[in-house]
Design an enzyme around this catalytic site. Structure first.
Site, short mmCIF file in Angstrom:
data_model
loop_
_atom_site.label_atom_id
_atom_site.label_comp_id
_atom_site.label_asym_id
_atom_site.label_seq_id
_atom_site.Cartn_x
_atom_site.Cartn_y
_atom_site.Cartn_z
N CYS A 104 1.13 -0.84 -0.26
CA CYS A 104 -0.52 -0.14 0.01
C CYS A 104 1.08 1.39 -0.02
CB CYS A 104 -1.09 0.02 1.36
SG CYS A 104 -1.85 1.81 0.88
N HIS A 146 -9.16 -3.70 -2.43
CA HIS A 146 -7.96 -3.12 -2.30
C HIS A 146 -8.62 -1.42 -1.65
CE1 HIS A 146 -3.65 -1.79 -0.02
NE2 HIS A 146 -3.92 -0.78 -0.40
N GLU A 147 -9.06 -0.96 -2.45
CA GLU A 147 -9.54 0.15 -3.48
C GLU A 147 -10.57 1.06 -2.73
OE1 GLU A 147 -6.61 2.46 -3.42
OE2 GLU A 147 -5.64 0.71 -4.66
N HIS A 150 -10.19 0.79 1.29
CA HIS A 150 -10.11 2.70 1.63
C HIS A 150 -11.36 3.25 1.44
CE1 HIS A 150 -5.59 2.55 2.33
NE2 HIS A 150 -5.33 2.50 0.57
#
Length: 186
Positions: A104, A146-147, A150
């Site tokens: 990251c 992953h995004e 976030h």
């Protein structure tokens, strides 16, 4: 189809929020204003992602608490996927669960084995409010998940468990950008 310049070519590189920053652990707000400020944010996010040599970047990583992410990421067949999603929703994450190395930009230089599905679908809109649906497999599916994490206020380190988590948090404390360790001495 709009004739657009290369993403990030006119953007400004922004400061990166690092692991432990409050904005990385808070859910982002939906985008309601689809004007020039949003276009500028996405352009700056591409410039920042490329400067950091990443494959994805969420708005909260550059201090903007908005549900936006950009990506320029290959899949396992080395097919390039390039774009952005505003107000993303992870509508499918399925298939085989794979534990693979994940890093990251908010934890620079570190990675840990993280479990993700090998297929993901994200829906949202683009900077003009037009519908977007992104379907990814392999490494690109990992990037999409992953995004989406976030913008929901989750960092991949939050998903790492056991000895992998202990090792990763130790590396964070030792990193030049990391959290200060416990006081030593007396």
């Amino acid at each position: 189809m709009r004739n657009r310049p290369i993403p990030g070519s006119s953007g400004a590189v922004r400061a990166m929020s690092l692991y432990g920053a409050a904005e990385l652990h808070a859910p982002c707000e939906p985008v309601n204003d689809f004007g020039p400020a949003l276009v500028r944010l996405v352009e700056d996010m591409f410039a920042t992602m490329y400067a950091a040599r990443g494959v994805g970047l969420a708005a909260n990583q550059v201090g903007e608490g908005l549900r936006v992410f950009v990506y320029d990421c290959p899949d396992d067949e080395d097919v390039r996927h390039l774009g952005h999603v505003v107000n993303p929703r992870l509508v499918a994450a399925d298939g085989v669960v794979v534990r693979g190395p994940e890093g990251c930009l908010s934890l620079p230089g570190l990675e840990a084995g993280t479990e993700r599905y090998d297929h993901a679908v994200v829906e949202g809109v683009d900077v003009y409010g037009e519908p977007v649906r992104v379907d990814g497999t392999g490494f690109f599916a990992r990037c999409l998940q992953h995004e989406c994490d976030h913008v929901d206020g989750t960092v991949y380190a939050d998903r790492v468990t056991g000895w992998r988590r202990t090792k990763l948090l130790r590396q964070v404390r030792r990193a030049p950008w990391g959290e200060p360790g416990p006081a030593r001495g007396a």
